[in-house]
Every structure is written in C-alpha cells, then in structure tokens.
Design an enzyme around this catalytic site. Structure first.
Site, PDB file in Angstrom:
ATOM      1  CB  SER A  11      -0.446  -0.141   1.205  1.00 48.55           C
ATOM      2  OG  SER A  11      -1.698   1.074   1.199  1.00 48.55           O
ATOM      3  CG  HIS A  36      -4.018  -1.334  -1.363  1.00 48.48           C
ATOM      4  ND1 HIS A  36      -4.971  -1.899  -2.142  1.00 48.48           N
ATOM      5  CD2 HIS A  36      -4.392  -0.504  -0.521  1.00 48.48           C
ATOM      6  CE1 HIS A  36      -6.403  -2.058  -1.041  1.00 48.48           C
ATOM      7  NE2 HIS A  36      -5.758  -1.173  -0.087  1.00 48.48           N
ATOM      8  CG  ASP A  38      -5.155   2.554   0.735  1.00 46.64           C
ATOM      9  OD1 ASP A  38      -6.089   1.632   0.545  1.00 46.64           O
ATOM     10  OD2 ASP A  38      -3.925   2.284   1.776  1.00 46.64           O
ATOM     11  CG  MET A  40      -8.434   6.739   2.369  1.00 50.45           C
ATOM     12  SD  MET A  40      -7.950   7.003   3.864  1.00 50.45           S
ATOM     13  CE  MET A  40      -6.961   5.597   4.214  1.00 50.45           C
ATOM     14  CG  HIS A  69      -9.835   0.236  -0.554  1.00 50.09           C
ATOM     15  ND1 HIS A  69      -9.097  -0.156   0.725  1.00 50.09           N
ATOM     16  CD2 HIS A  69     -10.488  -0.326   0.410  1.00 50.09           C
ATOM     17  CE1 HIS A  69      -9.684   0.010   2.392  1.00 50.09           C
ATOM     18  NE2 HIS A  69     -11.122   0.455   1.118  1.00 50.09           N
ATOM     19  CG  MET A  71     -11.237   3.672   2.139  1.00 48.18           C
ATOM     20  SD  MET A  71     -10.464   3.591   3.001  1.00 48.18           S
ATOM     21  CE  MET A  71      -8.554   3.324   1.730  1.00 48.18           C
ATOM     22  CG  MET A 140     -11.765  -3.259   4.998  1.00 49.97           C
ATOM     23  SD  MET A 140      -9.759  -2.224   4.508  1.00 49.97           S
ATOM     24  CE  MET A 140      -9.371  -1.799   6.231  1.00 49.97           C
ATOM     25  CG  ASP A 178      -6.098  -2.890   3.103  1.00 47.72           C
ATOM     26  OD1 ASP A 178      -5.090  -2.300   3.796  1.00 47.72           O
ATOM     27  OD2 ASP A 178      -6.909  -1.958   3.127  1.00 47.72           O
TER      28      ASP A 178
HETATM   29  C1  DX5 Z   1      -6.826   1.547   5.684  1.00 47.25           C
HETATM   30  C2  DX5 Z   1      -5.995   1.856   4.203  1.00 47.25           C
HETATM   31  C3  DX5 Z   1      -4.830   0.404   4.007  1.00 47.25           C
HETATM   32  C4  DX5 Z   1      -3.721   0.880   4.684  1.00 47.25           C
HETATM   33  C5  DX5 Z   1      -3.107  -0.269   5.568  1.00 47.25           C
HETATM   34  O1  DX5 Z   1      -7.923   1.786   5.863  1.00 47.25           O
HETATM   35  O2  DX5 Z   1      -7.166   0.548   3.525  1.00 47.25           O
HETATM   36  O3  DX5 Z   1      -4.798   0.126   2.798  1.00 47.25           O
HETATM   37  O4  DX5 Z   1      -2.471   1.799   3.771  1.00 47.25           O
HETATM   38  O5  DX5 Z   1      -1.494   0.284   6.070  1.00 47.25           O
HETATM   39  P1  DX5 Z   1      -0.734  -0.675   7.116  1.00 47.25           P
HETATM   40  O6  DX5 Z   1      -0.502  -2.000   6.655  1.00 47.25           O
HETATM   41  O7  DX5 Z   1      -0.025   0.113   7.762  1.00 47.25           O
HETATM   42  O8  DX5 Z   1      -2.618  -1.305   8.190  1.00 47.25           O
HETATM   43 ZN    ZN Z   2      -6.516  -0.030   1.494  1.00 49.31          ZN
END
Ligand code: DX5
Ligand code: ZN
Length: 234
Positions: A11, A36, A38, A40, A69, A71, A140, A178
């Site tokens: 990620s 990956h 993220d 947000m 991903h 969010m 998650m 994740d």
């Molecule tokens: C959290 C994200 C993850 C995040 C995971 O909301 O969806 O993808 O990057 O990070 P680690 O591996 O550090 O928990």
């Molecule tokens: Zn993620």
C-alpha cells in the site's frame, strides 16, 4: 514461473508521496504482485489521500495491477473515471453502496475486476447475495482511514467465514485482507483463508527496506499456507 499462491500488494499510503514512482519501482523489483492505492475522501473515512491524477500517474510507471481501494461515499460517481485512468481492480466499501449489485456490475462492465470491502463491524452476510458478481472480497482488519494501525484479532474468524462462503459458492474471488498485516500477522490471516495481503507500514515503514520487507512477508505467508494445506486444517 507459476503465480505465487498468496499475493502481496504494497500500500503506497505509507510510502513517500514525493517519490511514489521510486516506491512503486522498488516494490515491483522485489516481486510485489499488485500496488494497492488507498483513495480516501474525508467523508467515508476521516482522512483525505489521493485520487484520479495519482492513479493515472502510477499507471504510467508500472505494469503491476493497480488495486484501487475506494474509501469514498457514492463510489458509483467515479467508477468509470478510475477505470479509464488505469485501475485494474476497483474495490468499493459495501457500507458506501446503496445499490451494491449495480455497482459491481458496472465495474465489470467497464472491464475491471470488481471488489467489495467490509469494515470490521460489517458481517459477511452483507455480500451473500452478490457472490457471483465479485472478483475480490477485502476484509478490513483495521478501521479504514489510516496506515499503521493495530491488526484486529477478532477479524480472524470473519476471514474464515468469508473463505467458507466463497468456497461453498465455488467462487474464484480473491480473499484480500488490509490493515496491520506484517510478518507476525500474515500466517494467521493466510491460515484463515486470505490469499492477498495488503501491507503499508510493514513494507514502506520497514527499517530493513522494501525488498527485505516483501520477502519477509512472503516467507510468513508461505508458512501460513503450508499449515493451512495440511489435511487436518480445513
Ligand atoms: C487503511 C488502508 C490500508 C492501509 C494499510 O485504511 O485501507 O490499505 O494502507 O496500512 P497498514 O498496512 O500500515 O496497516
Ligand atoms: Zn486499503
């Protein structure tokens, strides 16, 4: 070479955003299976990260699948544009979808793989009616929003339950996890049935560097796989 049976998806949330191309190149050279990303929006989760221009920029610098991903609220408004800029896997949060079935069909219709993510408090039954419309289920293992949080142990039976649901439905969908994934948690999630591991801090925050961190995760995942493939396990 045969595809490894547990995929590792670094990620980039934990990478240096000022040098993302290098971060991706390092992961690719170390044998990562996907990147990956993220996304947000500050509404679905209490954090704002990156969006379409960053996915487009990453597309130009890697051949690895982009595992995006989302969010975000109302993900249906952005599906087409994310696929256009290069997302290979598009994962929506089930809690953000009023019309989940339609969203999944739209993603597949755009030519991408359709994923659904479940927050820690969301039970597996939330996806029971769309198992045939999914290419990936993301359990998650932290509450989404930030990297570097602690793995929620009570998600292990949930991973196993999703695994059972997929197996019973003869679904080829990938089971991804994740949040808080590291060499000490990887064997447990793999034993529970996960086959794709997202890791941010454990890779980009690792003192030993990206390559060694990916190798350590892979070794841990393989140990979990060996155990889960013994005849007594499941
Ligand atoms: C959290 C994200 C993850 C995040 C995971 O909301 O969806 O993808 O990057 O990070 P680690 O591996 O550090 O928990
Ligand atoms: Zn993620």
């Amino acid at each position: 070479m045969a595809r490894p049976s547990v995929r590792i998806a670094p990620s980039i949330l934990s990478a240096d955003f000022a040098r993302l191309a290098d971060a991706v190149a390092e992961a690719e050279a170390a044998g990562a299976d996907a990147i990956h990303v993220d996304v947000m929006d500050g509404r679905f989760v209490p954090n704002i990260t990156v969006g379409l221009p960053v996915v487009a920029a990453l597309r130009r610098v890697t051949r690895l699948p982009l595992d995006v991903h989302l969010m975000i609220v109302e993900p249906e408004r952005y599906l087409e544009r994310f696929v256009e800029v290069g997302a290979d896997i598009l994962t929506v949060q089930v809690e953000a979808c009023v019309h989940l079935h339609r969203v999944l069909q739209t993603i597949r219709g755009l030519g991408a793989q359709a994923g659904v993510a479940l927050n820690p408090a969301t039970p597996p039954v939330a996806i029971s009616q769309v198992l045939g419309d999914l290419d990936l289920v993301l359990v998650m293992t932290v509450n989404p929003g930030f990297g570097g949080q602690a793995f929620i142990e009570t998600m292990l039976p949930k991973i196993a339950e999703v695994r059972r649901m997929l197996d019973e439905a003869h679904s080829p969908a990938v089971l991804e996890v994740d949040g808080g994934i590291a060499p000490h948690t990887a064997p447990q999630v793999v034993r529970a049935g996960a086959r794709m591991l997202v890791a941010g801090e454990a890779i980009y925050g690792a003192e030993e560097g990206v390559s060694a961190a990916i190798q350590a995760l892979r070794t841990a995942a393989k140990a979990g796989l060996r155990e889960s493939e013994t005849p007594t396990s499941r």
